[in-house]
Scaffold this motif. Structure first.
Motif, PDB file in Angstrom:
ATOM      1  N   ALA A 116      -7.113   6.761  10.985  1.00 60.54           N
ATOM      2  CA  ALA A 116      -8.456   6.197  11.224  1.00 60.54           C
ATOM      3  C   ALA A 116      -9.252   7.144  12.120  1.00 60.54           C
ATOM      4  N   LEU A 117      -8.582   7.729  13.092  1.00 63.34           N
ATOM      5  CA  LEU A 117      -9.251   8.696  13.975  1.00 63.34           C
ATOM      6  C   LEU A 117      -9.659   9.933  13.170  1.00 63.34           C
ATOM      7  N   ARG A 119      -2.720   5.325   4.424  1.00 60.55           N
ATOM      8  CA  ARG A 119      -3.873   5.836   3.658  1.00 60.55           C
ATOM      9  C   ARG A 119      -4.423   4.725   2.758  1.00 60.55           C
ATOM     10  N   GLY A 120      -3.514   4.024   2.076  1.00 62.51           N
ATOM     11  CA  GLY A 120      -3.930   2.951   1.177  1.00 62.51           C
ATOM     12  C   GLY A 120      -4.572   1.791   1.931  1.00 62.51           C
ATOM     13  N   ILE A 121      -3.986   1.449   3.077  1.00 56.04           N
ATOM     14  CA  ILE A 121      -4.511   0.312   3.853  1.00 56.04           C
ATOM     15  C   ILE A 121      -5.916   0.627   4.372  1.00 56.04           C
ATOM     16  N   LEU A 122      -6.128   1.857   4.806  1.00 56.00           N
ATOM     17  CA  LEU A 122      -7.466   2.221   5.310  1.00 56.00           C
ATOM     18  C   LEU A 122      -8.490   2.258   4.179  1.00 56.00           C
ATOM     19  N   GLN A 123      -8.033   2.651   3.004  1.00 56.82           N
ATOM     20  CA  GLN A 123      -8.921   2.616   1.826  1.00 56.82           C
ATOM     21  C   GLN A 123      -9.339   1.174   1.542  1.00 56.82           C
ATOM     22  N   LEU A 124      -8.355   0.271   1.611  1.00 58.98           N
ATOM     23  CA  LEU A 124      -8.640  -1.165   1.422  1.00 58.98           C
ATOM     24  C   LEU A 124      -9.623  -1.662   2.475  1.00 58.98           C
ATOM     25  N   ALA A 128      -1.727  -5.260  -2.125  1.00 61.60           N
ATOM     26  CA  ALA A 128      -0.748  -4.244  -1.731  1.00 61.60           C
ATOM     27  C   ALA A 128      -1.518  -3.019  -1.246  1.00 61.60           C
ATOM     28  N   TYR A 129      -0.819  -2.120  -0.569  1.00 61.96           N
ATOM     29  CA  TYR A 129      -1.450  -0.917   0.023  1.00 61.96           C
ATOM     30  C   TYR A 129      -2.166  -0.069  -1.035  1.00 61.96           C
ATOM     31  N   ASN A 130      -1.708  -0.178  -2.296  1.00 57.73           N
ATOM     32  CA  ASN A 130      -2.316   0.647  -3.350  1.00 57.73           C
ATOM     33  C   ASN A 130      -3.502  -0.046  -4.033  1.00 57.73           C
ATOM     34  N   VAL A 136     -13.718  -3.318  12.103  1.00 56.91           N
ATOM     35  CA  VAL A 136     -12.472  -3.578  11.370  1.00 56.91           C
ATOM     36  C   VAL A 136     -11.356  -3.938  12.348  1.00 56.91           C
ATOM     37  N   LEU A 137     -10.756  -5.106  12.134  1.00 61.04           N
ATOM     38  CA  LEU A 137      -9.531  -5.458  12.866  1.00 61.04           C
ATOM     39  C   LEU A 137      -8.370  -5.325  11.895  1.00 61.04           C
TER      40      LEU A 137
END
Ligand SMILES: NC(=O)c1ccc[n+]([C@@H]2O[C@H](COP(=O)([O-])OP(=O)(O)OC[C@H]3O[C@@H](n4cnc5c(N)ncnc54)[C@H](OP(=O)(O)O)[C@@H]3O)[C@@H](O)[C@H]2O)c1
Length: 226
Positions: free
Chosen positions: A21-22, A199-204, A218-220, A75-76
Protein backbone atom coordinates in the motif's frame (compact mmCIF):
# COMPACT_ATOMS: atom_id res chain seq x y z
CA UNK A 1 -3.42 9.89 -1.71
CA UNK A 2 -5.81 7.53 0.10
CA UNK A 3 -5.34 6.86 3.80
CA UNK A 4 -5.37 3.18 4.75
CA UNK A 5 -5.72 1.70 8.21
CA UNK A 6 -4.47 -1.89 8.33
CA UNK A 7 -4.48 -4.05 11.47
CA UNK A 8 -1.85 -6.65 12.31
CA UNK A 9 0.97 -5.35 10.09
CA UNK A 10 3.84 -6.83 12.10
CA UNK A 11 4.07 -9.97 9.98
CA UNK A 12 2.32 -12.18 7.44
CA UNK A 13 -0.30 -10.83 5.04
CA UNK A 14 -0.73 -7.63 7.07
CA UNK A 15 2.94 -6.71 6.70
CA UNK A 16 2.80 -7.25 2.97
CA UNK A 17 -0.43 -5.24 2.68
CA UNK A 18 1.24 -2.32 4.44
CA UNK A 19 4.42 -2.56 2.33
CA UNK A 20 2.54 -2.68 -0.98
CA UNK A 21 0.00 0.00 0.00
CA UNK A 22 2.91 2.32 0.76
CA UNK A 23 4.56 1.44 -2.56
CA UNK A 24 1.29 2.44 -4.29
CA UNK A 25 1.54 5.88 -2.68
CA UNK A 26 -0.95 5.46 0.14
CA UNK A 27 -0.50 6.78 3.63
CA UNK A 28 -0.67 3.74 5.91
CA UNK A 29 -1.64 3.63 9.55
CA UNK A 30 -0.69 0.13 10.65
CA UNK A 31 -1.45 -1.53 13.96
CA UNK A 32 0.89 -3.83 15.86
CA UNK A 33 0.83 -5.11 19.40
CA UNK A 34 4.27 -4.10 20.64
CA UNK A 35 5.91 -0.66 20.74
CA UNK A 36 9.22 -2.33 19.77
CA UNK A 37 7.73 -3.74 16.56
CA UNK A 38 6.17 -0.33 15.87
CA UNK A 39 9.64 1.28 16.07
CA UNK A 40 11.21 -1.34 13.81
CA UNK A 41 8.50 -0.94 11.19
CA UNK A 42 8.69 2.83 11.27
CA UNK A 43 12.41 2.61 10.49
CA UNK A 44 11.82 0.01 7.78
CA UNK A 45 8.72 1.35 6.02
CA UNK A 46 9.42 5.07 6.04
CA UNK A 47 7.67 8.38 6.48
CA UNK A 48 4.24 7.59 5.08
CA UNK A 49 3.92 4.69 7.53
CA UNK A 50 2.42 5.54 10.91
CA UNK A 51 2.47 2.72 13.43
CA UNK A 52 -0.20 2.53 16.10
CA UNK A 53 -0.18 0.08 18.98
CA UNK A 54 -3.19 -1.90 20.15
CA UNK A 55 -4.42 -5.40 20.73
CA UNK A 56 -7.63 -5.77 18.70
CA UNK A 57 -9.46 -7.09 21.76
CA UNK A 58 -8.57 -3.99 23.82
CA UNK A 59 -11.45 -1.54 23.32
CA UNK A 60 -9.89 1.25 25.37
CA UNK A 61 -6.58 1.14 23.50
CA UNK A 62 -8.41 1.20 20.15
CA UNK A 63 -10.52 4.18 21.27
CA UNK A 64 -7.40 6.08 22.32
CA UNK A 65 -5.83 5.57 18.90
CA UNK A 66 -9.02 6.54 17.07
CA UNK A 67 -9.37 9.70 19.17
CA UNK A 68 -5.92 10.83 18.05
CA UNK A 69 -6.76 10.51 14.33
CA UNK A 70 -8.32 13.59 12.76
CA UNK A 71 -8.05 12.75 9.05
CA UNK A 72 -10.44 10.60 6.99
CA UNK A 73 -9.74 6.88 6.57
CA UNK A 74 -10.50 5.86 2.98
CA UNK A 75 -9.77 2.16 3.40
CA UNK A 76 -9.86 0.00 6.51
CA UNK A 77 -8.36 -3.45 6.05
CA UNK A 78 -8.89 -5.49 9.19
CA UNK A 79 -6.37 -8.29 8.84
CA UNK A 80 -5.52 -9.40 12.40
CA UNK A 81 -6.75 -12.88 13.21
CA UNK A 82 -5.82 -16.16 14.90
CA UNK A 83 -6.19 -19.81 13.97
CA UNK A 84 -7.43 -20.75 17.44
CA UNK A 85 -6.47 -23.38 19.99
CA UNK A 86 -4.55 -26.60 19.51
CA UNK A 87 -7.60 -28.67 20.55
CA UNK A 88 -10.55 -27.55 18.47
CA UNK A 89 -12.53 -30.51 17.23
CA UNK A 90 -16.27 -30.88 17.76
CA UNK A 91 -15.50 -33.94 19.89
CA UNK A 92 -12.69 -32.39 21.96
CA UNK A 93 -12.83 -28.63 22.35
CA UNK A 94 -10.64 -26.19 24.30
CA UNK A 95 -13.51 -23.84 25.17
CA UNK A 96 -11.32 -21.08 26.56
CA UNK A 97 -9.44 -21.11 23.27
CA UNK A 98 -12.73 -21.13 21.36
CA UNK A 99 -13.87 -18.01 23.25
CA UNK A 100 -10.57 -16.30 22.50
CA UNK A 101 -10.93 -17.17 18.81
CA UNK A 102 -14.40 -15.62 18.71
CA UNK A 103 -13.12 -12.54 20.56
CA UNK A 104 -10.26 -11.96 18.10
CA UNK A 105 -11.88 -13.06 14.84
CA UNK A 106 -15.48 -11.88 15.30
CA UNK A 107 -15.94 -9.31 18.07
CA UNK A 108 -12.66 -7.45 17.45
CA UNK A 109 -13.24 -6.65 13.76
CA UNK A 110 -16.70 -5.26 14.59
CA UNK A 111 -15.26 -3.21 17.44
CA UNK A 112 -12.50 -1.83 15.18
CA UNK A 113 -15.07 -0.97 12.49
CA UNK A 114 -17.38 0.76 14.99
CA UNK A 115 -14.57 2.70 16.64
CA UNK A 116 -13.08 4.04 13.41
CA UNK A 117 -16.42 4.51 11.64
CA UNK A 118 -16.58 8.31 12.09
CA UNK A 119 -13.20 8.57 10.31
CA UNK A 120 -14.35 6.19 7.54
CA UNK A 121 -17.57 8.17 7.07
CA UNK A 122 -15.45 11.31 6.75
CA UNK A 123 -13.84 9.86 3.60
CA UNK A 124 -15.37 10.51 0.19
CA UNK A 125 -15.56 6.80 -0.65
CA UNK A 126 -14.97 4.80 2.51
CA UNK A 127 -14.32 1.09 2.12
CA UNK A 128 -13.96 -1.73 4.66
CA UNK A 129 -12.36 -5.09 3.90
CA UNK A 130 -11.98 -7.78 6.53
CA UNK A 131 -9.84 -10.87 6.15
CA UNK A 132 -12.12 -13.85 6.47
CA UNK A 133 -11.50 -17.38 5.18
CA UNK A 134 -13.05 -19.90 2.85
CA UNK A 135 -12.77 -22.22 5.86
CA UNK A 136 -15.78 -20.35 7.25
CA UNK A 137 -17.94 -21.03 4.24
CA UNK A 138 -21.10 -22.98 5.11
CA UNK A 139 -20.88 -24.61 1.67
CA UNK A 140 -18.02 -26.83 2.93
CA UNK A 141 -18.78 -29.59 5.44
CA UNK A 142 -15.15 -30.03 6.54
CA UNK A 143 -14.78 -30.10 10.33
CA UNK A 144 -11.09 -29.59 11.16
CA UNK A 145 -10.23 -26.33 13.01
CA UNK A 146 -13.90 -25.93 13.82
CA UNK A 147 -13.38 -22.98 16.21
CA UNK A 148 -11.61 -21.08 13.45
CA UNK A 149 -14.20 -22.11 10.83
CA UNK A 150 -17.08 -21.09 13.13
CA UNK A 151 -15.42 -17.75 13.88
CA UNK A 152 -15.00 -16.88 10.22
CA UNK A 153 -18.59 -18.00 9.46
CA UNK A 154 -19.81 -15.70 12.25
CA UNK A 155 -17.56 -12.91 10.99
CA UNK A 156 -19.10 -13.24 7.53
CA UNK A 157 -22.60 -12.83 8.94
CA UNK A 158 -21.51 -9.79 10.95
CA UNK A 159 -19.92 -8.25 7.85
CA UNK A 160 -23.01 -8.86 5.75
CA UNK A 161 -24.95 -6.94 8.40
CA UNK A 162 -22.39 -4.12 8.49
CA UNK A 163 -22.59 -3.86 4.70
CA UNK A 164 -26.38 -3.61 4.84
CA UNK A 165 -26.24 -0.91 7.51
CA UNK A 166 -23.49 1.14 5.86
CA UNK A 167 -24.70 1.04 2.26
CA UNK A 168 -27.06 4.00 2.76
CA UNK A 169 -24.10 5.90 4.20
CA UNK A 170 -21.97 5.21 1.14
CA UNK A 171 -19.45 2.79 2.69
CA UNK A 172 -18.72 -0.46 0.82
CA UNK A 173 -17.85 -3.59 2.82
CA UNK A 174 -16.41 -6.95 1.80
CA UNK A 175 -15.26 -10.18 3.41
CA UNK A 176 -12.03 -11.34 1.79
CA UNK A 177 -10.52 -14.81 1.50
CA UNK A 178 -6.77 -14.17 1.04
CA UNK A 179 -6.05 -17.58 -0.48
CA UNK A 180 -4.02 -20.24 1.31
CA UNK A 181 -0.96 -18.15 2.05
CA UNK A 182 2.59 -19.01 3.17
CA UNK A 183 2.66 -17.23 6.55
CA UNK A 184 3.02 -18.38 10.17
CA UNK A 185 -0.68 -19.24 10.00
CA UNK A 186 -0.81 -20.79 6.54
CA UNK A 187 2.46 -22.73 6.87
CA UNK A 188 5.28 -23.33 4.40
CA UNK A 189 3.24 -25.69 2.23
CA UNK A 190 0.50 -23.18 1.37
CA UNK A 191 -0.46 -22.31 -2.21
CA UNK A 192 0.64 -18.69 -2.63
CA UNK A 193 3.03 -16.16 -1.14
CA UNK A 194 1.93 -13.13 0.86
CA UNK A 195 2.98 -10.82 -1.96
CA UNK A 196 0.48 -12.35 -4.40
CA UNK A 197 -2.30 -12.35 -1.81
CA UNK A 198 -1.71 -8.74 -0.75
CA UNK A 199 -1.55 -7.54 -4.37
CA UNK A 200 -4.98 -9.05 -5.02
CA UNK A 201 -6.48 -7.70 -1.80
CA UNK A 202 -5.29 -4.16 -2.55
CA UNK A 203 -6.72 -4.42 -6.06
CA UNK A 204 -10.05 -5.41 -4.49
CA UNK A 205 -9.79 -2.50 -2.05
CA UNK A 206 -9.28 -0.12 -4.94
CA UNK A 207 -12.24 -1.37 -6.96
CA UNK A 208 -14.77 -2.20 -4.22
CA UNK A 209 -17.88 -0.08 -4.64
CA UNK A 210 -21.48 0.05 -3.43
CA UNK A 211 -22.66 -2.14 -6.33
CA UNK A 212 -20.57 -5.01 -4.97
CA UNK A 213 -20.89 -4.32 -1.24
CA UNK A 214 -21.82 -7.12 1.15
CA UNK A 215 -20.11 -9.90 -0.76
CA UNK A 216 -17.38 -12.46 -0.06
CA UNK A 217 -14.42 -12.25 -2.44
CA UNK A 218 -11.22 -14.22 -2.85
CA UNK A 219 -7.93 -12.32 -3.26
CA UNK A 220 -8.10 -12.87 -7.04
CA UNK A 221 -11.45 -11.07 -7.32
CA UNK A 222 -13.62 -14.17 -7.72
CA UNK A 223 -16.70 -14.44 -5.52
CA UNK A 224 -16.74 -17.05 -2.74
CA UNK A 225 -19.91 -18.88 -1.70
CA UNK A 226 -21.03 -17.97 1.84
N1 LIG B 1 -2.50 -17.59 5.84
C1 LIG B 1 -3.58 -18.13 5.31
O1 LIG B 1 -3.49 -19.12 4.55
C2 LIG B 1 -4.94 -17.53 5.58
C3 LIG B 1 -6.04 -18.14 4.94
C4 LIG B 1 -7.31 -17.61 5.14
C5 LIG B 1 -7.47 -16.50 5.94
N2 LIG B 1 -6.39 -15.94 6.57
C6 LIG B 1 -6.64 -14.77 7.41
O2 LIG B 1 -5.77 -13.71 7.03
C7 LIG B 1 -5.43 -12.91 8.17
C8 LIG B 1 -3.91 -12.79 8.31
O3 LIG B 1 -3.37 -14.09 8.37
P1 LIG B 1 -1.80 -14.40 8.35
O4 LIG B 1 -1.65 -15.66 7.61
O5 LIG B 1 -1.03 -13.21 7.95
O6 LIG B 1 -1.57 -14.73 9.91
P2 LIG B 1 -0.28 -14.63 10.82
O7 LIG B 1 0.96 -14.73 10.00
O8 LIG B 1 -0.50 -15.59 11.93
O9 LIG B 1 -0.36 -13.11 11.39
C9 LIG B 1 -1.46 -12.77 12.20
C10 LIG B 1 -1.44 -11.27 12.43
O10 LIG B 1 -2.56 -10.95 13.28
C11 LIG B 1 -2.08 -10.25 14.42
N3 LIG B 1 -2.88 -10.53 15.59
C12 LIG B 1 -3.29 -11.74 16.08
N4 LIG B 1 -4.00 -11.58 17.20
C13 LIG B 1 -4.04 -10.24 17.45
C14 LIG B 1 -4.60 -9.45 18.47
N5 LIG B 1 -5.29 -9.99 19.50
N6 LIG B 1 -4.45 -8.11 18.40
C15 LIG B 1 -3.77 -7.53 17.39
N7 LIG B 1 -3.19 -8.23 16.39
C16 LIG B 1 -3.33 -9.58 16.44
C17 LIG B 1 -0.64 -10.75 14.60
O11 LIG B 1 0.07 -9.84 15.43
P3 LIG B 1 1.32 -10.36 16.35
O12 LIG B 1 2.51 -10.40 15.43
O13 LIG B 1 1.40 -9.33 17.41
O14 LIG B 1 0.95 -11.72 16.86
C18 LIG B 1 -0.18 -10.80 13.16
O15 LIG B 1 0.17 -9.52 12.71
C19 LIG B 1 -6.10 -13.59 9.36
O16 LIG B 1 -7.33 -12.93 9.65
C20 LIG B 1 -6.36 -15.01 8.88
O17 LIG B 1 -7.45 -15.62 9.54
C21 LIG B 1 -5.13 -16.43 6.40
Amino acid sequence: MPNCLITGVGRGIGYELARQALARGNRVIGSVRSPERAEELKAELGDRFEPVVFDVTDGKAIEAVAAAISFPIDVLIHNAGIIGPERQSTLDMDFVGFEQTMAVNVMAPLRVIQTFLPRILAAERGRILVLSSRMGSLSYAKSDHIAYRASKAALNKVLQGVATDLKPQGVAVAAVHPGWVRTDMGGAGADIDAETSARGILQLAQTLDLERTGRFFAYNGSEVAW
